[in-house]
Design a protein around this motif. Structure first.
Motif, PDB file in Angstrom:
ATOM      1  N   ASP A 195      37.595 -55.838  32.980  1.00  0.00           N
ATOM      2  CA  ASP A 195      38.298 -54.807  32.688  1.00  0.00           C
ATOM      3  C   ASP A 195      39.568 -55.263  31.850  1.00  0.00           C
ATOM      4  O   ASP A 195      40.138 -56.543  31.861  1.00  0.00           O
ATOM      5  CB  ASP A 195      38.898 -54.337  34.123  1.00  0.00           C
ATOM      6  CG  ASP A 195      37.819 -53.173  34.549  1.00  0.00           C
ATOM      7  OD1 ASP A 195      37.080 -52.632  33.908  1.00  0.00           O
ATOM      8  OD2 ASP A 195      37.959 -53.274  35.699  1.00  0.00           O
ATOM      9  N   ASP A 196      40.025 -54.396  30.864  1.00  0.00           N
ATOM     10  CA  ASP A 196      41.072 -54.935  29.962  1.00  0.00           C
ATOM     11  C   ASP A 196      42.527 -54.474  30.890  1.00  0.00           C
ATOM     12  O   ASP A 196      42.556 -53.413  31.251  1.00  0.00           O
ATOM     13  CB  ASP A 196      41.217 -53.659  28.919  1.00  0.00           C
ATOM     14  CG  ASP A 196      42.424 -53.931  27.809  1.00  0.00           C
ATOM     15  OD1 ASP A 196      43.184 -54.959  28.096  1.00  0.00           O
ATOM     16  OD2 ASP A 196      42.276 -53.211  26.721  1.00  0.00           O
ATOM     17  N   ASP A 198      45.652 -54.721  30.199  1.00  0.00           N
ATOM     18  CA  ASP A 198      46.448 -53.440  29.443  1.00  0.00           C
ATOM     19  C   ASP A 198      46.156 -52.062  29.960  1.00  0.00           C
ATOM     20  O   ASP A 198      47.064 -51.479  30.200  1.00  0.00           O
ATOM     21  CB  ASP A 198      46.741 -53.765  27.958  1.00  0.00           C
ATOM     22  CG  ASP A 198      47.515 -55.304  27.548  1.00  0.00           C
ATOM     23  OD1 ASP A 198      48.120 -55.569  28.388  1.00  0.00           O
ATOM     24  OD2 ASP A 198      46.990 -55.644  26.436  1.00  0.00           O
ATOM     25  N   LYS A 199      45.006 -51.884  29.676  1.00  0.00           N
ATOM     26  CA  LYS A 199      44.437 -50.435  30.030  1.00  0.00           C
ATOM     27  C   LYS A 199      44.656 -50.221  31.673  1.00  0.00           C
ATOM     28  O   LYS A 199      45.152 -49.308  32.051  1.00  0.00           O
ATOM     29  CB  LYS A 199      43.074 -50.222  29.793  1.00  0.00           C
ATOM     30  CG  LYS A 199      42.570 -49.012  30.005  1.00  0.00           C
ATOM     31  CD  LYS A 199      41.055 -48.934  29.648  1.00  0.00           C
ATOM     32  CE  LYS A 199      40.170 -47.563  30.230  1.00  0.00           C
ATOM     33  NZ  LYS A 199      38.894 -47.589  29.821  1.00  0.00           N
ATOM     34  N   GLN A 202      48.526 -49.393  32.479  1.00  0.00           N
ATOM     35  CA  GLN A 202      48.753 -48.252  31.851  1.00  0.00           C
ATOM     36  C   GLN A 202      48.284 -47.119  32.732  1.00  0.00           C
ATOM     37  O   GLN A 202      48.833 -46.138  33.113  1.00  0.00           O
ATOM     38  CB  GLN A 202      48.524 -47.921  30.415  1.00  0.00           C
ATOM     39  CG  GLN A 202      49.008 -46.872  29.916  1.00  0.00           C
ATOM     40  CD  GLN A 202      50.619 -46.873  29.730  1.00  0.00           C
ATOM     41  OE1 GLN A 202      50.878 -47.840  29.481  1.00  0.00           O
ATOM     42  NE2 GLN A 202      51.248 -45.733  30.152  1.00  0.00           N
ATOM     43  N   VAL A 203      46.841 -47.090  33.072  1.00  0.00           N
ATOM     44  CA  VAL A 203      46.292 -46.167  33.727  1.00  0.00           C
ATOM     45  C   VAL A 203      46.817 -46.000  35.329  1.00  0.00           C
ATOM     46  O   VAL A 203      47.073 -45.015  35.546  1.00  0.00           O
ATOM     47  CB  VAL A 203      44.606 -46.537  33.881  1.00  0.00           C
ATOM     48  CG1 VAL A 203      44.110 -45.430  35.078  1.00  0.00           C
ATOM     49  CG2 VAL A 203      43.972 -46.078  32.418  1.00  0.00           C
ATOM     50  N   ASN A 266      38.237 -43.719  34.187  1.00  0.00           N
ATOM     51  CA  ASN A 266      38.480 -44.482  32.857  1.00  0.00           C
ATOM     52  C   ASN A 266      37.460 -45.984  33.185  1.00  0.00           C
ATOM     53  O   ASN A 266      37.821 -46.834  32.472  1.00  0.00           O
ATOM     54  CB  ASN A 266      40.101 -44.911  32.949  1.00  0.00           C
ATOM     55  CG  ASN A 266      40.855 -43.894  32.619  1.00  0.00           C
ATOM     56  OD1 ASN A 266      41.284 -43.535  31.336  1.00  0.00           O
ATOM     57  ND2 ASN A 266      41.324 -43.271  33.292  1.00  0.00           N
TER      58      ASN A 266
END
Length: 311
Positions: A195-196, A198-199, A202-203, A266
């Motif tokens: 998984d990213d 940064d994403k 934020q999520v 997500n």
């Protein structure tokens, strides 16, 4: 001894006592005046002491105790003064010696009670806790129901009532959650290596930012903490505007539900733990020794035949 001698002896005794009474009459009158005046002054001082102590301490039991102690001290001074006026110095000395021995014996016999009592006095003045506070003392967490001069009563959140001696309260760390009226909830999560990050950050923060009881002045923070066996671990820290356990648990539950839903939407994966079993390690048995080699060999041969037939 005939009746005349007895009468003469009795007369002499009464005469001597009468002379002594007349001689001591001024002292007796003075002693009576001092006794009445001493009781009056002691009551007045107790009243004044109670008012002065009430400005420092709001514990009614402690205030009455100190006022009564001061009253007893002044009564004792009055009695000793009266005995001295009556020339009963030997009686005063005997009383003081007896009081000292008795006090020493009581000090050894009731040292634990005395320690709890003195600790209760210090707690009343320092006020590290008060009734209604949510505290953690010696592993017991709950609301303070009562603080008296001997012990502290806590209503735990699991139901039982715990009575802790004041000596243990005074000598051990006290975690008071009500003083700041804030609590921090730490939620540890693991996400997949694919998984990213940064994403993920934020999520996660977007998922919990609108929870009702989270602090608006202290922002929620997220830190990636470690590389785990099957996940990258992170910690979400949320400040709650209440010390109540019910709200604390509710915020944690809602945060877990929101984060799980946001991750599903997500495509962020919370991986299951991965375990590798090595049967060929030193000291263990190989797959061949366990009879699994033949099974695996047959499977490989069958797979090869199937491949050839399809070709």
């Amino acid at each position: 001894m005939d009746i005349n001698d007895a009468t003469q002896l009795l007369t002499n005794k009464l005469t001597r006592w009468g002379h002594e009474l007349i001689r001591l009459l001024p002292n007796i009158v003075l002693a009576a005046v001092l006794l009445v005046l001493g009781f009056f002054i002691a009551k007045l001082i107790r009243r004044l002491a109670g008012r002065l102590i009430a400005k420092v301490s709001h514990n009614a039991t402690l205030n009455n105790l100190f006022a009564s102690f001061i009253y007893i001290v002044f009564i004792g001074i009055t009695l000793f003064t009266v005995l001295s006026v009556l020339s009963l110095d030997k009686a005063v000395t005997s009383i003081l010696a007896g009081a000292g021995i008795l006090g020493l014996a009581l000090a050894f016999a009731f040292q634990d009670i005395a320690a709890n009592f003195m600790s209760g006095i210090f707690i009343s003045f320092r006020k590290p806790i008060k009734v209604g506070d949510i505290v953690l003392i010696k592993g017991f967490m709950g609301k303070v129901a009562e603080v008296n001069l001997r012990d502290t009563v806590i209503n735990t959140f699991t139901g039982p009532i715990v009575i802790i001696p004041n000596k243990d309260v005074f000598q051990n760390p006290i975690e008071n959650f009500t003083r700041s009226n804030k609590r921090r909830f730490d939620l540890n999560i693991g996400v997949s290596y694919g998984d990213d990050l940064d994403k993920v950050k934020q999520v996660t923060l977007d998922a919990v930012k609108d929870i009702e009881d989270i602090s608006k002045t202290q922002p929620t923070t997220l830190f990636f903490t470690s590389f785990g066996d099957s996940s990258i671990n992170l910690s979400v820290r949320m400040w709650i505007e209440s010390a109540e356990l019910k709200i604390y648990k509710k915020v944690g539950s809602e945060a877990i539900m929101r984060i799980k839903k946001a991750y599903d939407e997500n495509d962020i994966m919370i991986p299951y733990p991965i375990r590798t079993l090595d049967f060929g390690m030193k000291g263990g048995k190989t797959l061949q020794d366990m009879g699994l080699g033949a099974v695996l060999g047959n499977d490989e041969e069958e797979g090869s035949n199937n491949f050839q037939s399809h070709a």
